[in-house]
Design a protein around this motif. Structure first.
Motif, mmCIF file in Angstrom:
data_model
loop_
_atom_site.group_PDB
_atom_site.id
_atom_site.type_symbol
_atom_site.label_atom_id
_atom_site.label_comp_id
_atom_site.label_asym_id
_atom_site.label_seq_id
_atom_site.Cartn_x
_atom_site.Cartn_y
_atom_site.Cartn_z
ATOM 1 N N MET A 48 -50.987 -33.060 13.858
ATOM 2 C CA MET A 48 -51.320 -33.231 15.279
ATOM 3 C C MET A 48 -52.696 -32.645 15.583
ATOM 4 O O MET A 48 -53.517 -33.273 16.271
ATOM 5 C CB MET A 48 -50.249 -32.550 16.152
ATOM 6 N N ILE A 49 -52.950 -31.450 15.069
ATOM 7 C CA ILE A 49 -54.236 -30.818 15.360
ATOM 8 C C ILE A 49 -55.379 -31.576 14.691
ATOM 9 O O ILE A 49 -56.414 -31.845 15.314
ATOM 10 C CB ILE A 49 -54.223 -29.342 14.906
ATOM 11 N N TYR A 60 -55.440 -34.656 13.865
ATOM 12 C CA TYR A 60 -55.595 -35.962 14.515
ATOM 13 C C TYR A 60 -56.419 -35.824 15.795
ATOM 14 O O TYR A 60 -57.320 -36.608 16.060
ATOM 15 C CB TYR A 60 -54.212 -36.534 14.834
ATOM 16 N N GLN A 61 -56.086 -34.783 16.572
ATOM 17 C CA GLN A 61 -56.765 -34.593 17.851
ATOM 18 C C GLN A 61 -58.192 -34.084 17.675
ATOM 19 O O GLN A 61 -59.110 -34.505 18.370
ATOM 20 C CB GLN A 61 -56.008 -33.590 18.731
ATOM 21 N N SER A 62 -58.372 -33.127 16.740
ATOM 22 C CA SER A 62 -59.671 -32.453 16.644
ATOM 23 C C SER A 62 -60.569 -33.067 15.582
ATOM 24 O O SER A 62 -61.775 -32.840 15.586
ATOM 25 C CB SER A 62 -59.470 -30.969 16.300
ATOM 26 N N GLY A 63 -59.963 -33.787 14.664
ATOM 27 C CA GLY A 63 -60.744 -34.329 13.561
ATOM 28 C C GLY A 63 -61.105 -33.295 12.525
ATOM 29 O O GLY A 63 -61.823 -33.577 11.576
ATOM 30 N N GLY A 75 -56.502 -27.961 11.320
ATOM 31 C CA GLY A 75 -55.142 -28.417 11.017
ATOM 32 C C GLY A 75 -54.419 -27.436 10.107
ATOM 33 O O GLY A 75 -53.280 -27.021 10.365
ATOM 34 N N ALA A 133 -43.718 -33.904 16.911
ATOM 35 C CA ALA A 133 -44.692 -34.916 16.474
ATOM 36 C C ALA A 133 -44.173 -36.331 16.701
ATOM 37 O O ALA A 133 -44.650 -37.275 16.091
ATOM 38 C CB ALA A 133 -45.029 -34.688 14.999
ATOM 39 N N SER A 179 -44.511 -38.497 19.014
ATOM 40 C CA SER A 179 -45.443 -39.522 19.489
ATOM 41 C C SER A 179 -46.546 -39.798 18.471
ATOM 42 O O SER A 179 -47.413 -40.621 18.694
ATOM 43 C CB SER A 179 -46.052 -39.097 20.828
ATOM 44 N N PHE A 180 -46.531 -39.104 17.323
ATOM 45 C CA PHE A 180 -47.556 -39.327 16.294
ATOM 46 C C PHE A 180 -47.014 -40.164 15.133
ATOM 47 O O PHE A 180 -47.698 -40.393 14.161
ATOM 48 C CB PHE A 180 -48.049 -37.975 15.728
ATOM 49 N N ILE A 217 -54.734 -40.469 9.540
ATOM 50 C CA ILE A 217 -56.064 -39.884 9.665
ATOM 51 C C ILE A 217 -56.784 -40.072 8.338
ATOM 52 O O ILE A 217 -56.209 -40.606 7.383
ATOM 53 C CB ILE A 217 -56.028 -38.387 10.043
ATOM 54 N N THR A 220 -51.988 -34.035 5.804
ATOM 55 C CA THR A 220 -53.366 -34.360 6.196
ATOM 56 C C THR A 220 -54.265 -34.718 5.015
ATOM 57 O O THR A 220 -55.349 -35.233 5.206
ATOM 58 C CB THR A 220 -54.037 -33.194 6.963
#
Lengths: 307, 511
Positions: free
Chosen positions: A52-53, A55-58, A63, A108, A110-111, A116, A208
């Motif tokens: 999640m992290i 994905y959001q932050s790149g 992560g 998670a 919704s993910f 990624i 990841t």
């Protein structure tokens, strides 16, 4: 043919890494006398949060950090149960593990099925260009090397430092350790936390880097394999390292065999690592003396300081 | 205390320690001078260990003062005691088995391992305490472990070393070696507080003795001049009873027969049994003398049924005329065997269970179980009777086996097995850890059981004990057993010769 071989030998480093990280963490916890059966759930939570992290932050680094911290947070429940409330270690570990699995699916949700980009593999001048050994050993992502470095560091921590010695003796006999003035519960708390952090990082790597996507249940038993690895390696770091690589290979056997065009039912190969776990545990358990000298004697026994 | 020049090292004034209503130490006064070996003598439960824990800071006294080198101190923790210069070697060692000797010592004497190994060797050479600093403790004998404990204490340069019954864990052959080490300490400025209930040891080693009885100081004595019976009278308040030991009837039938038994020892460091033959008749006590480690443990395992022979070899061991070598312990007990193992915790009892439950362990055949259900009442009556007749000092049948002191647990186990009215009783080290007064009682009970017709085999390292109770003696050496001699026709010297392997002299004599 050679390409397939290189693919498998090189790929095993990646598939081995989460196993290695989680098993090293569990090794430390077990050496202090605590068996933590929630590794699977901790890996799952670490994987979910890390994905999640990232994905959001790149950022993969964020992560990994988040995954490790989430897993440590979950382990606080386990530590409280086992160290403060003196609950049974096996039951507590299973319960916290189930909680971790559930939390990962819930947080998670919704993910699901998002992807990624994985970490890129390093190119090391000259070395990567070597035939065969180059692509196998010198074309890996940075975490693979960090994992190997950590194994070396952990082995020397255990055998060469006072901290490692205290960890080992607390796991052998907490009562004597207490009588000599060592803080048993603090040592065990730190060991559990380290184990949880490693499980979280292992999960983060799985979601990841190794297969950079989130799907519920993606850890598929790797936490349990890590637990088995600790016994397989008779609580010795380098044997665990070797075991992790072997299991890494076994996890790839399925793909490899298919690409070589050999016709074996894939279910049979997918089950190979688990069958291997059973065989290896049976064989290792026969050598009683080796187990006796390396296994933490108080494993699974709670310690209650008498006042 | 008006003489200032000879200042005491440690002085206790009116130390009292209570556990609830029980007064473990009652106004104890004690003075230890520099350079002396001072004995604290007393029976089990006389308050010796409580007093040592007070001195070592494990707990605080309820009343009284502790003076160290003339100044009053509050001994709040073992760490404080160590800092002042008091070292202690407990009966249960504080050593970790899976790490090396040097690593163990490094936990309390922090130093680089290489330096420490050097120091350990140096101390070892100085005091005759040879031990390999790189060895894992796991592989060390009890005697070697004790040496490690002593070296560890000595490395902290103590002025006072407390030793809690140090010989209770040692084979007799190592005792003299330990004493030689201890005698060197006073010249190097270390006083010793030596706790024991063994009179001969105290007379051989100590300069002064303070005798405790029921938590009070019963008196002090100079053990170099006092006789054993004087010390014993102080310790137990009366003369030591000696068991009455009339000759046995020699016509009993053979109850236990071992013939031509050879067995390889599964322990690679153990001694193999070589052609062992032996018989025990109804109504007699046969003693097996010998230094431990000469095959006694494998022999007792084979006799008790912990290890079984193959069917073809079954008749090497016979009970009541039938081959039993192939039967397991349960079967053998069913036909009348009872057994007291050397190992009290783990074999003799289940440590985390209560005494009643431990009665059930072997006495369940004597009517305690009906249709698979336990009769609690019978079990509890049995346990209470055992506790009472054997004078087991415990809070009651609910006490856990692990909570009893070694001597009390031993009394319980011996009592339990004797109450089974066995046809054959095998006892290993019957009075191990039991103090003088109670040991005489246990021996007398064994003789009484003999007179009721039980065939008894006693394996003991204490020669005096064997002479006191046995009718015939055999000696075990290097896995072999000598021909029997009538214990009334021999003497300690002859048996001593046999214990170091000189069997020839007695071959063919009495049987």
């Amino acid at each position: 043919m050679t390409n397939t071989l290189i693919f498998i030998l090189a790929g095993a480093f990646s598939t081995a890494t989460p196993l290695l990280l989680a098993a090293m963490g569990e090794l430390v916890a077990e050496k202090s006398g605590v068996i933590n059966l929630s590794i699977e759930g901790m890996m799952a939570l670490g994987a979910a949060i890390a994905f999640m992290i990232a994905y959001q932050s790149g950022s993969h680094a964020l992560g990994f950090l988040g995954g490790g911290l989430a897993s440590v947070a979950l382990s606080l429940i386990f530590s409280t149960l086992v160290l403060v409330l003196n609950a049974n270690q096996v039951a507590s570990g299973l319960a916290v593990g189930i909680l971790g699995l559930g939390l990962s699916a819930f947080l998670a949700r919704s993910f699901e099925s998002l992807t990624i980009i994985s970490l890129e593999k390093l190119d090391i001048p000259i070395l990567t260009a070597l035939p065969l050994i180059g692509p196998v050993a010198f074309h890996q992502d940075v975490v693979v090397y960090l994992g190997l470095g950590l194994a070396v560091a952990l082995a020397s921590f255990m055998s060469k430092t006072r901290g490692g010695l205290i960890l080992r003796v607390v796991g052998e006999d907490p009562h004597i350790a207490h009588s000599l003035g060592f803080k048993v519960l603090r040592t065990r708390f730190l060991a559990i936390s380290f184990g949880a952090a490693m499980a979280g990082l292992a999960g983060a790597y799985a979601s990841t880097v190794l297969t950079p996507l989130w799907s519920d249940g993606m850890i598929i038993g790797r936490g349990w394999i890590a637990l088995a690895l600790v016994v397989f390696g008779t609580w010795r770091v380098f044997r665990i390292l070797l075991g992790a690589y072997m299991f890494g290979l076994a996890l790839l056997a399925d793909l490899a065999v298919q690409s070589l065009g050999i016709r074996i039912p894939s279910q049979l190969l997918t089950s190979a690592p688990y069958v291997m776990t059973i065989i290896v545990l049976t064989v290792v358990s026969k050598d009683a003396l080796r187990i006796k000298l390396n296994a933490p004697i108080s494993l699974g026994e709670n310690y209650k300081p008498s006042k | 205390m008006t003489d200032i020049p000879a200042q005491s090292l440690l002085e206790l004034r009116g130390i009292t320690k209570r556990y609830g209503a029980f007064v473990a130490n009652d106004a104890i006064n004690l003075i230890i001078n520099p350079g002396e070996i001072h004995a604290i003598l007393g029976e089990n439960g006389a308050g010796k260990s409580t007093l040592m824990k007070t001195i070592y800071g494990v707990h605080m006294p309820d009343e009284g003062q502790i003076l160290w080198k003339g100044a009053e101190v509050r001994m709040e923790s073992p760490g404080m005691a160590r800092a002042l210069g008091i070292g202690m070697v407990f009966q249960h060692f504080s050593l970790f088995e899976t790490v090396t000797v040097a690593e163990n010592i490094s936990l309390t004497v922090p130093a680089p391992l290489a330096d420490l190994e050097e120091k350990i060797r140096a101390k070892g050479d100085e005091f005759g305490l040879q031990v390999n600093p790189k060895a894992l403790v796991h592989g060390l004998s009890v005697g070697e472990r004790q040496r490690v404990e002593i070296i560890r204490s000595l490395l902290q340069d103590p002025a006072l070393l407390i030793l809690d019954e140090p010989t209770s864990v040692l084979p007799p052959s190592s005792v003299e070696q330990l004493f030689q080490t201890l005698r060197k300490l006073p010249e190097r400025g270390v006083s010793i507080l030596y706790i024991s209930h063994k009179l001969d040891e105290i007379r051989a080693l100590c300069h002064r003795a303070t005798v405790l009885r029921m938590g009070k100081v019963a008196g002090t004595a100079d053990p170099r001049t006092a006789t054993s019976s004087e010390l014993a009278r102080l310790m137990i308040g009366r003369d030591i009873p000696h068991p009455v030991h009339p000759p046995s009837r020699a016509d009993g039938e053979v109850r236990l027969l071992v013939q031509g038994l050879s067995q390889q020892n599964p322990d690679p460091y153990g001694v193999d049994l070589k052609d062992v033959s032996l018989e025990v008749r109804a109504g007699e006590i046969v003693g097996i003398a010998g230094v431990s480690g000469n095959g006694q443990s494998i022999l007792t395992r084979l006799l008790s049924g912990e290890e079984v022979l193959s069917g073809a070899q079954a008749d090497h061991i016979q009970m009541l005329g039938n081959p039993v070598g192939h039967l397991n312990a349960e079967h053998r007990r069913r036909i009348g065997l009872a057994f007291v193992p050397e190992d009290r915790l783990g074999r003799g009892t289940a440590p985390p269970m209560s005494l009643s439950e431990n009665s059930l362990l072997t006495a369940h055949r004597s009517g305690m179980v009906k249709h698979g259900f336990i009769s609690r009442q019978k079990r509890d009556v049995f346990t209470d009777t055992c506790i009472e007749t054997m004078d087991v000092r415990t809070r009651g049948r609910h006490s856990l086996a692990s909570s009893l002191s070694g001597g009390n647990l031993q009394k319980f186990i011996v009592g339990r097995e004797m109450m089974l009215s066995p046809r054959v009783l095998i006892v290993s080290q019957p009075t191990w850890g039991i103090d003088v007064g109670a040991a005489a009682m246990v021996r007398q009970k064994l003789i009484d059981l003999r007179d009721q017709g039980t065939a008894i085999l006693v394996i003991s390292e204490e020669l005096e004990e064997l002479f006191e109770i046995s009718d015939r003696l055999v000696v075990m050496f290097d896995g072999k057993i000598s021909d029997p001699v009538n214990s009334r026709d021999t003497n300690a010297e002859e048996i001593g010769q046999m214990m170091i392997g000189h069997f020839g002299a007695t071959r063919g004599e009495a049987a």
